[in-house]
Design an enzyme around this catalytic site. Sequence first.
Site, short mmCIF file in Angstrom:
data_model
loop_
_atom_site.label_atom_id
_atom_site.label_comp_id
_atom_site.label_asym_id
_atom_site.label_seq_id
_atom_site.Cartn_x
_atom_site.Cartn_y
_atom_site.Cartn_z
N HIS A 26 -26.42 29.25 27.21
CA HIS A 26 -25.44 29.60 28.23
C HIS A 26 -26.15 30.58 29.06
CE1 HIS A 26 -22.24 28.65 25.22
NE2 HIS A 26 -22.46 27.36 25.87
N GLU A 29 -24.98 34.17 29.97
CA GLU A 29 -24.75 35.19 28.85
C GLU A 29 -26.36 35.80 28.92
OE1 GLU A 29 -23.49 33.15 25.54
OE2 GLU A 29 -21.75 32.28 26.51
N HIS A 121 -26.04 34.44 21.81
CA HIS A 121 -24.91 34.44 23.00
C HIS A 121 -24.14 35.84 22.86
CE1 HIS A 121 -24.52 29.83 22.98
NE2 HIS A 121 -25.19 30.13 21.44
N GLU A 157 -23.04 36.45 17.98
CA GLU A 157 -22.30 36.47 19.28
C GLU A 157 -21.75 37.60 19.32
OE1 GLU A 157 -19.92 33.77 22.30
OE2 GLU A 157 -20.71 33.06 20.40
#
EC number: 3.5.1.114
Length: 299
Positions: A26, A29, A121, A157
Amino acid sequence: SLQEVCKSRAVAMPTVSRVAVCGGTHGNELAGIYLVREMLKKRADGTEPVSVVTVMSNSRAAQLCVRYVETDLNRCFTRAASSGAAGSDTSPYEMIRSQELNALLGPKASAQAVDLLCDLHNTTANTGLCLITYSDHDWICLHICKHLQAPMHKPMEIGPQPHGVVRSAIFSAMQEGVQLMMDWICQFNSGRFSATNPCRNLFAVCFHGLRNIDYPRDSETHVITAAVHPDLQDRDFCLLHPGDPMFLCFSGETLRYRGKEALYPFFINEGAYYEKGVALSLARKRRVQIPSVRSETLR
């Protein structure tokens, strides 16, 4: 059974010889993006015990600082998409890129695929350092998870961090997590784990995702009519009991959790999930027993 394995000896598993570290799946991020850029500056000299492939997954999105250009790359790695023919000029960029990544790091589930892939992430939710794996029988990933839980004392994450922003504490936590992962792999490969120690009391604390909860919405327009309640906001991985406040309607009414059991919410109010209709996810906490492992090279 696992108990019988634990009583006898460690489970022999192949060495982890090829690892992929990916950032920018992404493009907004930024912790993973900057960590990958930093790693790419350090050229391998051929003496490293583990081959590390460092990849910027979605460079176009990273350049634009957006989650994705046409479609979410993280939803493009289905088996059907990976095994499909090369994308045409009309295929979404991320679909074409997923097939390029599958060729580079895979093919998926093949003997040529990397042994371990760490996809970096960050999230706007208050998750701390959160490792996501998709099997409770993946002993390597669960051992790495336990290895990180011990020194960091945190529930790859990482959050909270606004999209399009990099925070030094979040970057440092991610960098430390990747280094601890590599340290464990090197110890495992070198055979420094005892092959005779029983694995009683060897557990990894995991949260098994059960379901997603959407925001309350208007029945006709489908526009959200409430936000996450202040008493729930930022309380990722804290027990949510039946009757606890869940949403605060814009009209002022409090909506409470109607579940029959206390569960653990996570990804609470994740900014990127508004489009996916997810206000938070609910999980059940588990202690997964894992066997001792040893490298197959150790005799």
